[in-house]
Design an enzyme around this catalytic site. Structure first.
Site, PDB file in Angstrom:
ATOM      1  N   LEU A  14      -7.919   1.265  15.364  1.00 19.04           N
ATOM      2  CA  LEU A  14      -9.234   0.941  14.818  1.00 19.04           C
ATOM      3  C   LEU A  14      -9.459   1.630  13.480  1.00 19.04           C
ATOM      4  CD1 LEU A  14     -11.502   1.153  17.975  1.00 19.04           C
ATOM      5  CD2 LEU A  14     -10.707  -0.874  16.774  1.00 19.04           C
ATOM      6  N   ARG A 237     -16.173  -2.878   8.113  1.00 19.98           N
ATOM      7  CA  ARG A 237     -15.547  -4.203   8.148  1.00 19.98           C
ATOM      8  C   ARG A 237     -14.231  -4.206   7.366  1.00 19.98           C
ATOM      9  NH1 ARG A 237     -19.660  -4.876   4.363  1.00 19.98           N
ATOM     10  NH2 ARG A 237     -18.746  -5.125   2.286  1.00 19.98           N
ATOM     11  N   CYS A 379      15.502  12.069  -1.085  1.00 22.75           N
ATOM     12  CA  CYS A 379      16.124  12.797   0.019  1.00 22.75           C
ATOM     13  C   CYS A 379      17.538  12.323   0.347  1.00 22.75           C
ATOM     14  CB  CYS A 379      15.213  12.766   1.237  1.00 22.75           C
ATOM     15  SG  CYS A 379      15.448  14.250   2.218  1.00 22.75           S
ATOM     16  N   HIS A 513      10.401  15.367  -0.818  1.00 16.36           N
ATOM     17  CA  HIS A 513       9.581  14.182  -0.516  1.00 16.36           C
ATOM     18  C   HIS A 513       8.316  14.203  -1.369  1.00 16.36           C
ATOM     19  CE1 HIS A 513      11.868  12.587   2.833  1.00 16.36           C
ATOM     20  NE2 HIS A 513      12.110  13.835   3.171  1.00 16.36           N
ATOM     21  N   GLU A 515       6.575  11.870  -2.351  1.00 19.59           N
ATOM     22  CA  GLU A 515       5.598  10.850  -1.921  1.00 19.59           C
ATOM     23  C   GLU A 515       4.486  11.457  -1.068  1.00 19.59           C
ATOM     24  OE1 GLU A 515       8.740  11.078  -1.045  1.00 19.59           O
ATOM     25  OE2 GLU A 515       9.081  10.671   1.080  1.00 19.59           O
TER      26      GLU A 515
HETATM   27  N1  GLN Z   1      19.603  12.803   6.836  1.00 21.58           N
HETATM   28  C1  GLN Z   1      19.505  13.591   5.654  1.00 21.58           C
HETATM   29  C2  GLN Z   1      19.442  15.084   5.975  1.00 21.58           C
HETATM   30  O1  GLN Z   1      19.087  15.456   7.071  1.00 21.58           O
HETATM   31  C3  GLN Z   1      18.311  13.189   4.815  1.00 21.58           C
HETATM   32  C4  GLN Z   1      17.009  13.272   5.531  1.00 21.58           C
HETATM   33  C5  GLN Z   1      15.890  12.573   4.815  1.00 21.58           C
HETATM   34  O2  GLN Z   1      16.118  11.649   4.049  1.00 21.58           O
HETATM   35  N2  GLN Z   1      14.659  13.001   5.079  1.00 21.58           N
HETATM   36  O3  GLN Z   1      19.740  15.899   5.157  1.00 21.58           O
END
Ligand code: GLN
Length: 540
Positions: A14, A237, A379, A513, A515
């Site tokens: 929801l 909505r 990564c 990461h 992002e």
């Molecule tokens: N599998 C890779 C590692 O463990 C990359 C992991 C990922 O992309 N978060 O190093």
């Protein structure tokens, strides 16, 4: 200390987190110190072992805790890092209670759900709430679930403990619209309200998820049957973008109703800047197509953090980002790559685990490098880019990662000595925020310093990590000698954090990461420059 509990009951999906995050946005824009807690019923310690099909990506906090995506949703609305204390699972509660039992904390008592487990829930809520004016607490709970009573009971007791005006309950419910009889149905909401009331919790606000605008008659009906003021029956909505919800709530006075309940006063929250960004997001004149490789193909939202980070960056250049989902299954050999990559302006590949499709990924890395396709690789993809370069440029023919082949001849990607005995145990993961020194001559430093200098602390930055394997230091010399700037190693562990090639449209890969820390108000510099390069097909 004011607590706002957000509950649901009838069905999941929801947008409970959207409700909580939008309220948080409004209250913090009115200058209150606000935080949020997610109460999760699972016995999993954290999100590491939860199903990716139900929870999608795993999010990591700065302080190394793996949580479900709700915490990321909160962070991207508010731009404030949360910590492991903001995610409370049943495991965390029971673990603490059982440990206290062993050290005689409850000596000569029968240890029970009430009071001991419930008291621990309250205590862990206080750990966060003590530091804030208002804390929003999301409880994961739907009908017939039997894992939540300790959470609901804590929510009920807190009203008595903290006094009425310090605790508020917002209940998120679905309004049904029957297409064949053209009518709204609300009986399920009345049941839900009554059920919650039977546990001692009287909702102060109903947040109604609805496909269509709610007629006044439905609001009046709900107000009458649920004993809630009609002004506190809120319409949530369907809108084009979830980022429009704070404005939708503000129009209906959600922030004012909450502040009134808490006996607080503030002039109305100013979210003009936020609304402007949302407007640019929705009305961007041009399109840009970014290819993304998908692992969990059946799930539309499985890489939401990455697709959102791309959209945030698109706002800067007035570009609407269209994602072309590339299925790794379709890539059988290199010549199909050309067809599949046709029409894309740039390539982003999110991180993942496991050796599936690895040879394809390596071929894709080679294709993007040799065809000057702008790419931002995250990564695992940094690791793939290193393998590709080692094999095809440095001619280290058997270069590979130990993730795919434990005994490979040239492990350019490997685990570190301290991990080897315990490989694949969760504590061998590199998790959370790590500080990285950037070489000021590098492109990556330029990217951070020209867009998002607030992220730079002199020449260091912090990014979040969630991976196990690293570029093998035994190969640094050879890699550096040939090509990549392997100059940014984690400040304490001295590991590779970024790689880049300069004579390429845009070739940046990171072990982190980025992002996770992008938002519409603060797009991440790497994504911004990637989009910049994708629109020009060149970053120079
Ligand atoms: N599998 C890779 C590692 O463990 C990359 C992991 C990922 O992309 N978060 O190093």
């Amino acid at each position: 200390m004011k607590l706002l509990f957000v509950t649901w009951w009838v069905i999941s999906w929801l947008g409970k987190w959207i409700t909580a995050a939008s309220i948080w946005k409004l209250l913090s824009a009115a200058w209150f110190k606000v935080s949020t807690i997610k109460l999760d019923p699972y016995l999993n310690i954290d999100a590491w072992t939860m199903s990716p099909y139900e929870h999608w990506e795993v999010f990591v906090t700065e302080d190394w805790w793996e949580t479900d995506l709700d915490l990321w949703h909160y962070e991207r609305f508010i731009n404030t890092p949360l910590s492991k204390d903001n995610s409370i699972t049943t495991w965390k509660i029971y673990k603490t209670v059982l440990e206290k039992e062993r050290i005689g904390h409850y000596l000569w008592k029968n240890i029970q759900v009430i009071p001991h487990v419930v008291d621990e829930v309250k205590e862990q809520i206080f750990t966060v709430a003590r530091k804030y004016d208002i804390t929003i607490i999301e409880i994961w709970w739907t009908i017939w679930d039997i894992e939540w009573p300790h959470f609901i009971e804590a929510a009920r007791q807190l009203k008595a403990t903290l006094w009425k005006e310090n605790v508020m309950y917002a209940h998120v419910v679905p309004v049904l619209y029957l297409n064949y009889s053209w009518e709204f149905k609300s009986k399920q909401i009345q049941h839900s309200y009554a059920n919650l009331a039977s546990m001692g919790i009287h909702a102060d606000m109903l947040v109604c998820r609805t496909e269509h605008p709610l007629p006044e008659s439905i609001k009046e009906k709900l107000s009458l049957f649920c004993d809630i003021d009609a002004s506190a029956i809120i319409e949530n909505r369907n809108v084009e973008s979830i980022y429009q919800i704070p404005a939708l709530f503000q129009e209906q006075g959600v922030d004012r109703i909450i502040l009134e309940h808490f006996g607080l006063w503030a002039s109305s929250a100013d979210i003009t800047l936020w609304n402007q960004k949302v407007d640019s997001l929705l009305h961007a004149p041009d399109k840009l197509t970014i290819g993304m490789v998908w692992k969990y193909a059946e799930q539309q939202d499985s890489y939401m953090s990455v697709t959102e980070a791309l959209k945030h960056a698109g706002i800067v250049f007035h570009k609407k980002i269209t994602i072309k989902r590339l299925q790794a299954d379709d890539f059988t050999h290199a010549d199909t790559l050309q067809t599949i990559m046709d029409g894309i302006d740039g390539l982003v590949i999110p991180g993942w685990f496991g050796s599936r499709w690895m040879e394809w990924k390596i071929a894709a890395a080679q294709y993007a490098r040799t065809h000057n396709i702008p790419f931002l690789w995250l990564c695992l993809w940094l690791q793939m880019a290193v393998i590709e370069y080692a094999r095809n440029v440095l001619k280290i023919q058997h270069a590979h990662t130990v993730e795919a082949d434990q005994n490979c001849q040239d492990p350019v990607i490997s685990y570190m000595p301290w991990q080897s005995d315990e490989l694949l145990k969760w504590w061998t993961m590199r998790l959370g925020a790590y500080t990285t020194h950037l070489d000021t001559d590098s492109r990556v430093y330029t990217l951070y310093s020209t867009y998002g200098p607030e992220r730079l602390n002199k020449n260091t930055i912090q990014e979040r990590h969630r991976h196990r394997f690293e570029v093998n230091p035994a190969y640094y010399d050879r890699l550096e000698q040939w090509w990549l700037h392997l100059c940014w190693k984690d400040a304490t562990l001295w590991l590779v954090e970024f790689i880049e090639i300069t004579n390429h449209a845009f070739y940046v890969a990171t072990q982190a990461h980025p992002e996770f820390t992008s938002s519409i108000e603060h797009p991440h510099p790497l994504f911004v420059w990637f989009i910049h390069a994708a629109q020009k097909k060149n970053w120079a």
